[in-house]
Design a protein around this motif. Structure first.
Motif, PDB file in Angstrom:
ATOM      1  N   LEU A 412       0.803  -1.225   0.000  1.00  0.00           N
ATOM      2  CA  LEU A 412       0.000   0.000   0.000  1.00  0.00           C
ATOM      3  C   LEU A 412       0.834   1.272   0.000  1.00  0.00           C
ATOM      4  CD1 LEU A 412      -2.843  -1.122   2.426  1.00  0.00           C
ATOM      5  CD2 LEU A 412      -2.952  -0.908  -0.060  1.00  0.00           C
ATOM      6  N   TYR A 413       2.084   1.189   0.454  1.00  0.00           N
ATOM      7  CA  TYR A 413       2.905   2.412   0.395  1.00  0.00           C
ATOM      8  C   TYR A 413       3.155   2.806  -1.052  1.00  0.00           C
ATOM      9  CZ  TYR A 413       7.060  -0.338  -0.782  1.00  0.00           C
ATOM     10  OH  TYR A 413       7.967  -1.151  -1.405  1.00  0.00           O
ATOM     11  N   GLN A 414       2.958   1.860  -1.987  1.00  0.00           N
ATOM     12  CA  GLN A 414       3.095   2.188  -3.404  1.00  0.00           C
ATOM     13  C   GLN A 414       1.793   2.705  -4.001  1.00  0.00           C
ATOM     14  OE1 GLN A 414       4.735  -1.249  -5.396  1.00  0.00           O
ATOM     15  NE2 GLN A 414       6.644  -1.170  -4.249  1.00  0.00           N
ATOM     16  N   LEU A 415       0.698   2.593  -3.263  1.00  0.00           N
ATOM     17  CA  LEU A 415      -0.578   3.115  -3.749  1.00  0.00           C
ATOM     18  C   LEU A 415      -0.657   4.597  -3.373  1.00  0.00           C
ATOM     19  CD1 LEU A 415      -3.169   2.240  -5.219  1.00  0.00           C
ATOM     20  CD2 LEU A 415      -4.186   1.779  -2.986  1.00  0.00           C
ATOM     21  N   THR A 416       0.405   5.288  -3.740  1.00  0.00           N
ATOM     22  CA  THR A 416       0.563   6.695  -3.402  1.00  0.00           C
ATOM     23  C   THR A 416       1.327   7.351  -4.548  1.00  0.00           C
ATOM     24  OG1 THR A 416       2.683   6.314  -2.287  1.00  0.00           O
ATOM     25  CG2 THR A 416       0.726   6.200  -0.911  1.00  0.00           C
ATOM     26  N   SER A 417       1.316   8.669  -4.575  1.00  0.00           N
ATOM     27  CA  SER A 417       2.065   9.412  -5.588  1.00  0.00           C
ATOM     28  C   SER A 417       2.858  10.497  -4.870  1.00  0.00           C
ATOM     29  CB  SER A 417       1.112  10.031  -6.612  1.00  0.00           C
ATOM     30  OG  SER A 417       0.370   9.024  -7.259  1.00  0.00           O
ATOM     31  N   TRP A 418       4.086  10.172  -4.546  1.00  0.00           N
ATOM     32  CA  TRP A 418       4.958  11.066  -3.787  1.00  0.00           C
ATOM     33  C   TRP A 418       4.221  11.617  -2.568  1.00  0.00           C
ATOM     34  CZ3 TRP A 418       8.937  14.406  -6.896  1.00  0.00           C
ATOM     35  CH2 TRP A 418      10.128  14.479  -6.159  1.00  0.00           C
ATOM     36  N   GLY A 419       3.538  10.715  -1.885  1.00  0.00           N
ATOM     37  CA  GLY A 419       2.897  11.069  -0.626  1.00  0.00           C
ATOM     38  C   GLY A 419       1.394  11.198  -0.669  1.00  0.00           C
ATOM     39  N   VAL A 420       0.782  11.254  -1.848  1.00  0.00           N
ATOM     40  CA  VAL A 420      -0.673  11.399  -1.903  1.00  0.00           C
ATOM     41  C   VAL A 420      -1.306  10.005  -1.904  1.00  0.00           C
ATOM     42  CG1 VAL A 420      -2.629  12.297  -3.192  1.00  0.00           C
ATOM     43  CG2 VAL A 420      -0.467  13.546  -3.185  1.00  0.00           C
ATOM     44  N   PRO A 421      -2.008   9.639  -0.821  1.00  0.00           N
ATOM     45  CA  PRO A 421      -2.553   8.279  -0.740  1.00  0.00           C
ATOM     46  C   PRO A 421      -3.685   8.047  -1.738  1.00  0.00           C
ATOM     47  CG  PRO A 421      -2.531   9.350   1.413  1.00  0.00           C
ATOM     48  CD  PRO A 421      -2.267  10.406   0.387  1.00  0.00           C
ATOM     49  N   MET A 422      -3.970   6.774  -1.932  1.00  0.00           N
ATOM     50  CA  MET A 422      -5.062   6.309  -2.789  1.00  0.00           C
ATOM     51  C   MET A 422      -4.948   6.893  -4.198  1.00  0.00           C
ATOM     52  SD  MET A 422      -6.850   3.846  -1.966  1.00  0.00           S
ATOM     53  CE  MET A 422      -8.008   3.940  -3.323  1.00  0.00           C
ATOM     54  N   THR A 423      -3.737   7.007  -4.676  1.00  0.00           N
ATOM     55  CA  THR A 423      -3.499   7.333  -6.077  1.00  0.00           C
ATOM     56  C   THR A 423      -2.434   6.353  -6.560  1.00  0.00           C
ATOM     57  OG1 THR A 423      -1.713   8.887  -5.606  1.00  0.00           O
ATOM     58  CG2 THR A 423      -3.934   9.801  -5.704  1.00  0.00           C
ATOM     59  N   GLY A 424      -2.254   6.281  -7.856  1.00  0.00           N
ATOM     60  CA  GLY A 424      -1.189   5.439  -8.376  1.00  0.00           C
ATOM     61  C   GLY A 424      -1.703   4.153  -8.981  1.00  0.00           C
ATOM     62  N   PRO A 425      -1.108   2.997  -8.552  1.00  0.00           N
ATOM     63  CA  PRO A 425      -1.386   1.745  -9.248  1.00  0.00           C
ATOM     64  C   PRO A 425      -2.710   1.115  -8.811  1.00  0.00           C
ATOM     65  CG  PRO A 425       0.245   1.370  -7.555  1.00  0.00           C
ATOM     66  CD  PRO A 425      -0.061   2.841  -7.542  1.00  0.00           C
ATOM     67  N   GLY A 426      -3.804   1.704  -9.254  1.00  0.00           N
ATOM     68  CA  GLY A 426      -5.120   1.154  -8.985  1.00  0.00           C
ATOM     69  C   GLY A 426      -6.038   1.472 -10.145  1.00  0.00           C
ATOM     70  N   THR A 427      -7.089   0.709 -10.278  1.00  0.00           N
ATOM     71  CA  THR A 427      -8.071   0.982 -11.320  1.00  0.00           C
ATOM     72  C   THR A 427      -9.392   0.373 -10.898  1.00  0.00           C
ATOM     73  OG1 THR A 427      -8.537   0.831 -13.694  1.00  0.00           O
ATOM     74  CG2 THR A 427      -7.519  -1.088 -12.656  1.00  0.00           C
ATOM     75  N   PHE A 428     -10.426   0.642 -11.650  1.00  0.00           N
ATOM     76  CA  PHE A 428     -11.736   0.106 -11.332  1.00  0.00           C
ATOM     77  C   PHE A 428     -12.150  -0.967 -12.321  1.00  0.00           C
ATOM     78  CE2 PHE A 428     -13.202   4.184  -9.090  1.00  0.00           C
ATOM     79  CZ  PHE A 428     -13.260   3.576  -7.851  1.00  0.00           C
ATOM     80  N   MET A 429     -12.938  -1.902 -11.819  1.00  0.00           N
ATOM     81  CA  MET A 429     -13.793  -2.716 -12.669  1.00  0.00           C
ATOM     82  C   MET A 429     -15.155  -2.029 -12.659  1.00  0.00           C
ATOM     83  SD  MET A 429     -15.048  -6.679 -12.151  1.00  0.00           S
ATOM     84  CE  MET A 429     -15.808  -6.374 -10.537  1.00  0.00           C
ATOM     85  N   ARG A 430     -15.596  -1.564 -13.821  1.00  0.00           N
ATOM     86  CA  ARG A 430     -16.907  -0.955 -13.913  1.00  0.00           C
ATOM     87  C   ARG A 430     -17.890  -2.031 -14.352  1.00  0.00           C
ATOM     88  NH1 ARG A 430     -19.210   4.264 -17.337  1.00  0.00           N
ATOM     89  NH2 ARG A 430     -21.311   3.419 -17.538  1.00  0.00           N
ATOM     90  N   VAL A 431     -18.923  -2.266 -13.529  1.00  0.00           N
ATOM     91  CA  VAL A 431     -19.937  -3.271 -13.839  1.00  0.00           C
ATOM     92  C   VAL A 431     -21.227  -2.552 -14.183  1.00  0.00           C
ATOM     93  CG1 VAL A 431     -21.165  -5.318 -13.056  1.00  0.00           C
ATOM     94  CG2 VAL A 431     -18.857  -4.861 -12.209  1.00  0.00           C
ATOM     95  N   ASP A 432     -21.618  -2.630 -15.439  1.00  0.00           N
ATOM     96  CA  ASP A 432     -22.877  -2.024 -15.849  1.00  0.00           C
ATOM     97  C   ASP A 432     -24.023  -2.988 -15.578  1.00  0.00           C
ATOM     98  OD1 ASP A 432     -21.715   0.296 -16.687  1.00  0.00           O
ATOM     99  OD2 ASP A 432     -21.741  -0.193 -18.817  1.00  0.00           O
TER     100      ASP A 432
END
Lengths: 438, 439
Positions: A412-432
């Motif tokens: 999770l420390y990588q799920l950041t962008s130079w300190g901004v949490p919950m950004t970076g290597p993540g994406t959504f599955m959009r279920v219509d």
């Protein structure tokens, strides 16, 4: 911390950047949207072969914290700089030709891990030495205008990397990498030639059901040093690799939430590839899984965690997971680990299993918006295809009550962008909802 | 779940003079309390609208003081005998509202372990209620909390706890998650709000789903990890092994109104069920998820002699009789890959990520090993058969530890600290059958 989670606060600097970008004719949004010029909004964008003209380019990418980072890339033909480099798609058995033109002030090359019998200008590729010192893992296109032609037969289907083989500790991290997809003789909706097997690799034929998850990382100090060296006309790059320390982690060259923006989003002019999975629920009528092709060009093993489903890993580095007798050795996981340089394919299904709806309600009372904090992609209703009351002034990205279910790197420390949490290597599955949003 | 198991009954409380004094004041100030205190009702009743009730809050725990990591560890704000600021979950099941509110600043680490039967067996919803008590040390933060059941298949966003696509629970509010678990196995859960922070700060625990095959006799067993059809995952005893990490600077920063730079992350302490060796061997506190024990104020009751572990109640000591099959359930909610080594006893890994290790065509892909690799967010089920007792002591000892030795001794002198515990094998018949995991 609330101060960093509150998306509105998080977005303020983004809005400020957006104002600047708008003045340049660029906008910024994070809502999944309709197709832009250049191809479908979702799914893998192929650059079709089997002959490719690749040119080195330099340019800039945008990061989720509002930063801008200098990068290199390979682009097809006369295309402008893009990151990552194009997805090269060929068919099993094709003789693939890649002509590399190098305008950088450094020697550059392309290596094709996983491919056999690769030729450079008609000769088998070889590591390059200068007076006994290794100078490149493979044959080069000389700096400042050199060219080289690589050829090989795409002998087996699968997902592969191509990347610079010259000074790769710097050049790969600068962006000289991309995906190579070899489609099997069985057909473009199979990963491998297993159409006759009960355990097939056939995947959903819908657009948005075949996606790429190409994970990469950036140490912005390295890129800054390279930019300064290039501006000085080439020469030594003033960077101590012992100090290499990534601050950004990307999927398909973008950081969440940009990852869910459509392919070719106009506000990400050099980052054309989205990472949104876009499906309808699996059911008897929609039985085929969606496919994710994972590639890892980071320096570490990364565990990618899909919410709400396990991934079934069916192949690795272009090899189906089969035993010597053809037995099925695929395996499920909810933290899909790829090591540095590795590729694999995974199949996913998501069922609206309980089929909760207004006529089959959840068995607890919804506390209501007054008592909850709403996420920006929440529709206001627990039910697929439904929307509900929103807090005053709240703006949801949901179009018709579709579901947004995240996948992300769980280091999770990588799920950041130079300190901004919950950004970076993540994406959504959009279920219509079945049938799609109206 | 229907027996009252308070350590002290309210009647006992009334016998305490101090309690009487407090009551005299409280009675005058809050007349509405009188009824609930003077006329105790059995709140542990079928009236609960939940199966388990968690509170999200902050608290202090204890980690080895030496070597110090100045200025971050031990935290100068920590009251003795504690050292480290955490966020965490507390099991507030069956508490009165007043007791529940008292648990602010009394988080547990690692989070309570709980389990339930597969839905196919019960046909009953499992309801996890969550309340957010706020953060006492950081009243400026109004962080919401959620419970994200990591690995739950086909979750809808509403019950998934991921706050972007769903809802989160602000301070003072409550929310109930409903689970119909169709897939047995070993899972984990954590708060997903600001997850890099809230997970690192301690809001992480384990949850198991027991297979519908349980209770039938297969291969000489009646308890199983999965619906294997042949008893290969049968066991006599089971132990949860929750793997978490602590970066001292991040914990200090939260207590001192600072922000860490997450890309500088590194591991200072590696924890097994929220403790470091040899504390991992210390007795359990209250760990029965459905019958939590607490004092009259709802606070956790320290085991005498282990007051520093008041909020770290889960033991990792593996006790077993020779010849018994033991299931180790591992889950890693640290951020780094971990290899756990068991010296002297081979293990068979039968499940990973809540999935029986069988190919789609039934091929057995379980494997024998002495080293189990878990990346961040992985779980694994490993079974071993306790070897013959050799003596001459009361039991034979085998070590289970993080093969990255730095994380099994936490830089401390004498090999103390870190992710390490002991497997103790007793002569046959010494230990009675296990009634709760980790006992």
């Amino acid at each position: 911390m609330q101060t960093r989670f509150n998306l509105k606060k998080l977005l303020w600097p983004v809005v400020l950047v957006a104002v600047v970008l708008f003045s340049l004719g660029l906008g910024r949004d994070v809502a999944p949207a309709t197709a832009q010029a250049g191809g479908p909004a979702d799914g893998i964008i192929c650059t079709d072969g089997p002959t490719f003209n690749l040119n080195t380019r330099t340019g800039y990418v945008l990061t989720p914290d509002g930063n801008v980072v200098y990068m290199w890339g390979y682009s097809a033909g006369n295309d402008a700089f893009q990151h990552p480099s194009p997805v090269l798609c060929v068919n099993e058995g094709d003789t693939v030709t890649v002509i590399l033109h190098n305008s950088l002030p450094y020697d550059v090359s392309i290596s094709f891990p996983g491919q056999e019998n690769v030729f450079a200008d008609g000769q088998p590729v070889q590591p390059q030495f200068d007076a006994g010192v290794l100078t490149s893992l493979t044959n080069i296109a000389p700096k400042n205008g050199g060219s080289i032609t690589y050829t090989f037969v795409a002998s087996r289907p699968g997902t592969f990397l191509y990347q610079s083989g010259t000074d790769p500790a710097i050049q790969v991290r600068m962006g000289l990498f991309g995906a190579l997809i070899v489609r099997p003789a069985a057909g473009s909706y199979y990963v491998y030639n297993d159409a006759a097997s009960a355990s097939t690799s056939e995947f959903n034929h819908a657009v948005g059901a075949e996606v790429m998850t190409l994970q990469s990382e950036i140490d912005p100090y390295l890129n800054q040093a390279v930019e300064q060296a290039v501006m000085a006309g080439g020469g030594p790059i003033s960077f101590n690799m012992a100090n290499y320390h990534p601050r950004y982690w990307f999927v398909n060259g973008r950081g969440f939430p940009d990852t869910i923006a459509p392919n070719f989003a106009s506000w990400l002019p050099s980052q054309p590839y989205g990472a949104l999975v876009h499906i309808e629920p699996n059911s008897l009528a929609n039985p085929l899984p969606y496919l994710e092709r994972f590639l890892n060009v980071t320096s570490q093993a990364t565990p990618f965690h899909p919410h709400g489903k396990n991934g079934l890993i069916i192949g690795q580095d272009g090899n189906p997971l089969r035993g010597p007798g053809g037995e099925d050795l695929s395996y499920e996981t909810f933290a899909l680990v790829s090591t540095s340089g590795q590729t694999y394919e995974a199949l996913f299904r998501w069922y609206n299993r309980e089929e909760y709806s207004t006529s089959n309600p959840i068995t607890v009372t919804d506390p209501g918006w007054q008592n909850l904090q709403f996420g920006p992609y929440y529709s206001g209703s627990p039910y697929l295809g439904e929307t509900g009351p929103m807090p005053p002034g709240f703006s949801s990205m949901s179009q018709c009550g579709e579901y947004y279910i995240i996948s992300h790197n769980h280091a999770l420390y990588q799920l950041t962008s130079w300190g901004v949490p919950m950004t970076g290597p993540g994406t959504f599955m959009r279920v219509d909802p079945p049938g799609g949003c109206p | 779940m229907s027996t009252n198991s308070y350590k002290f009954s309210r009647r006992d409380f009334l016998k305490l003079g101090g309690g009487l004094a407090a009551l005299a004041v409280a009675d005058r100030m809050f007349p509405s309390l009188r009824k609930s205190i003077l006329h105790p009702i059995d709140v542990v009743s079928a009236q609960n609208d939940y199966d388990i009730f968690f509170a999200g809050t902050d608290g202090w725990i204890h980690l080895p003081e030496t070597p110090a990591i100045p200025p971050f560890h031990p935290d100068v704000l920590a009251p003795a005998p504690f050292t480290t600021y955490v966020f965490g979950f507390r099991n507030v099941s069956n508490m009165s509202a007043a007791q529940r509110l008292n648990q602010k600043m009394k988080a547990q680490h690692s989070a309570p372990v709980f389990w339930m039967d597969q839905y196919e067996k019960t046909n009953t919803d499992f309801k996890l209620k969550l309340t957010n008590l706020g953060l006492q040390i950081r009243p400026d933060l109004t962080d919401a909390h959620t419970v994200h059941w990591h690995g739950f298949r086909d979750a809808i966003p509403y019950f998934d706890g991921e706050p972007h696509g769903s809802v989160a629970v602000p301070p003072g509010k409550e929310f109930t998650y409903v689970y119909r678990p169709h897939e047995p196995g070993t899972y984990m859960f954590h708060c997903h709000v600001e997850d890099v922070e809230h997970v690192q700060m301690g809001m992480a625990g384990m949850v198991f789903v027991r297979p519908s095959q349980d209770g039938t006799s297969l291969g000489g067993f009646t308890k199983f990890a999965y619906n294997d059809g042949d008893g290969m995952t049968g066991f006599d005893r089971e132990f949860s092994m929750m793997l978490t990490e602590m970066w001292a600077e991040a914990h200090w920063a939260d207590a001192h109104i600072q922000l860490p730079e997450w890309s500088d992350y590194h591991v200072d302490f590696a924890l097994l069920n929220g403790r470091t060796y040899p504390d991992t061997l210390a007795p359990n506190g209250s760990i029965d998820p459905f019958n939590p024990v607490y004092d009259a104020n709802g606070d956790m009751i320290p085991t005498p002699g282990y007051e520093h572990l008041q909020y770290q109640p889960i033991s990792s000591l593996v006790n077993c009789n020779e010849g018994e099959r033991v299931l180790l359930r591992f889950a890693n909610l640290g951020f780094m890959p971990i290899t756990m080594t068991l010296d002297g006893i081979p293990m068979r890994v039968v499940g990973k990520d809540a999935t029986l290790l069988r190919g789609r065509d039934g091929a057995d892909i379980s494997y024998m090993t002495s080293n189990i690799l878990l990346h961040a967010g992985n779980s694994a089920d490993a079974i071993f058969t306790a070897p013959a007792y050799q003596g001459p002591g009361p039991y034979d000892t085998y070590l289970l530890y993080n093969r990255n030795y730095k994380l099994s001794n936490n830089l401390s002198a004498g090999g103390l600290g870190g992710q390490m515990t002991e497997v103790r094998v007793y002569p046959a018949g010494t230990l009675p059958p296990q009634t709760l995991p980790n006992t």
